[in-house]
Design an enzyme around this catalytic site. Sequence first.
Site, PDB file in Angstrom:
ATOM      1  N   LYS A 246       4.400   5.313  43.266  1.00  0.00           N
ATOM      2  CA  LYS A 246       4.870   3.793  43.416  1.00  0.00           C
ATOM      3  C   LYS A 246       5.882   3.826  44.454  1.00  0.00           C
ATOM      4  O   LYS A 246       6.483   4.569  44.907  1.00  0.00           O
ATOM      5  CB  LYS A 246       5.194   3.124  42.125  1.00  0.00           C
TER       6      LYS A 246
HETATM    7  C1  LIG Z   1      -2.583  -1.493  39.005  1.00  0.00           C
HETATM    8  C2  LIG Z   1      -1.727  -0.418  37.692  1.00  0.00           C
HETATM    9  N1  LIG Z   1      -1.556  -0.997  36.535  1.00  0.00           N
HETATM   10  C3  LIG Z   1      -0.782  -0.376  35.737  1.00  0.00           C
HETATM   11  C4  LIG Z   1      -0.533   0.934  35.950  1.00  0.00           C
HETATM   12  C5  LIG Z   1       0.202   1.712  34.973  1.00  0.00           C
HETATM   13  O1  LIG Z   1       1.441   1.936  35.395  1.00  0.00           O
HETATM   14  P1  LIG Z   1       2.082   3.413  34.704  1.00  0.00           P
HETATM   15  O2  LIG Z   1       1.639   4.681  35.127  1.00  0.00           O
HETATM   16  O3  LIG Z   1       3.468   3.088  35.154  1.00  0.00           O
HETATM   17  O4  LIG Z   1       1.880   2.959  33.002  1.00  0.00           O
HETATM   18  C6  LIG Z   1      -0.860   1.534  37.161  1.00  0.00           C
HETATM   19  C7  LIG Z   1      -0.483   2.794  37.564  1.00  0.00           C
HETATM   20  O5  LIG Z   1      -0.875   3.569  38.302  1.00  0.00           O
HETATM   21  C8  LIG Z   1      -1.247   0.714  38.188  1.00  0.00           C
HETATM   22  O6  LIG Z   1      -1.674   1.202  39.367  1.00  0.00           O
END
Ligand SMILES: Cc1ncc(COP(=O)(O)O)c(C=O)c1O
Length: 425
Positions: A210
């Site tokens: 990210k």
């Molecule tokens: C659009 C979206 N939502 C939610 C998430 C979930 O994030 P995390 O990995 O921090 O739980 C991601 C992660 O890749 C994502 O790309």
Amino acid sequence: MPTRTSPKTHPRVTRPHTKGRFTPVRTKDRFLVFGAPSIAEPEIAEVVATLKSGWLGTGPKVAQFEKEFAAYRGAQHCVAVSSCTAALHLSMLAAGLEAGDEVITTPLTFCATVNAIIHAGARPVLADIDPATMNIDPAEVAKKITPRTRAILPVHFGGRPCEMDALVDLARRHDLHVIEDCAHAIETQYKGKNAGTFGDFGCFSFYVTKNVVTGEGGMVLAQDEQHAARIKVLALHGMSRDAWKRYSDEGYKHYDVVNAGFKYNMMDLQASLGIHQLRRVEENWKRRSEIWGRFQEELKQYPIGLPAEPNADTRHAYHLYPILVDGERAGISRDRFIDTMTAHNIGVGVHYRSIPEHPYYQQTLGWKPEDFPSSMRVGRQTVSLPLSPGLTEQDAGDVIEAVKRTIEGPGIEGKMKMETFVSEG
Ligand SMILES: Cc1ncc(COP(=O)(O)O)c(C=O)c1O
């Protein structure tokens, strides 16, 4: 209205794939990792200092990161958690969703968005995307609202803001919560307002690929102080507020368990990374915007779909650079394109195959990809090219050269079976 490059401008190509010798653009030892984080000395020093401090868990560094993130986004209340998935889950619990409540979201997202709705006990309902922007289409959302709908969960796909005027208007008219999935959208703005501040909750991710990285990590922005307080308690076992201080130099303190909570807290070790990553967020954004611009310019001559330019009154976070590879038009299938890019030692990603492509949702919710045709088509054609701030001009040039050679051949037919490095998430 943004449009993707029209297929008419690019005639179908017949590729001489099987002719000539395949020479990779980069050597194996220079494999360009997709989404490689840019970690610098200040965060390394902060992590080391935290390790030496003896306080690794949730503590003062997390509090500092929350304060600085709130200031960056202009938010009232910020709670750091262990992931965006946790942020989404807790937001829906704080919103008071109950079994049978419906939450409308996009089919073109990471599975975590939909799984969080299921874990909150609600029912996910999908509304198709606008294929030009890849974001949820407000007209499709309107069609999916029922008396059971309680929330809209838009995802600012790739860092491009959703049509928030239309979505917020729908939410007001139908008395719905808005929970923004800002996993790609740390720097995103829509008409001068920051993503994550339109709805009741904005959920961010600091996962390794990210725009701000803490390894694993997430953040919730909440408009309402009570919501933020509830999330804070739920994120740490349901223990009464400030229970994380129970072993601090103030001496042991009793705590009360007021909910059956979760283990979703962020650690100081993670916040040590985040504090310094956040200080470079704008610098990194600028670098990615340059690479994005170079790709737009230099890839337009090839028979692939390029991302729509950002709207004038918005700020794109430039998190992803997704191209569309239509087998008919490009003369190469999407999956063969991925394999060939990998053979050129360029790591790519797929964001995302549409949610109804996955067996779990087909079996439990009866979803079919064809019911969401725009997401299905995009999901079957999309490939994300590397877009990290650490890319040099040479790296970006190699990506462009690899796309060119992948489209024009020679291909990798007959080449050894390769390991693939395809990133989702
Ligand atoms: C659009 C979206 N939502 C939610 C998430 C979930 O994030 P995390 O990995 O921090 O739980 C991601 C992660 O890749 C994502 O790309």
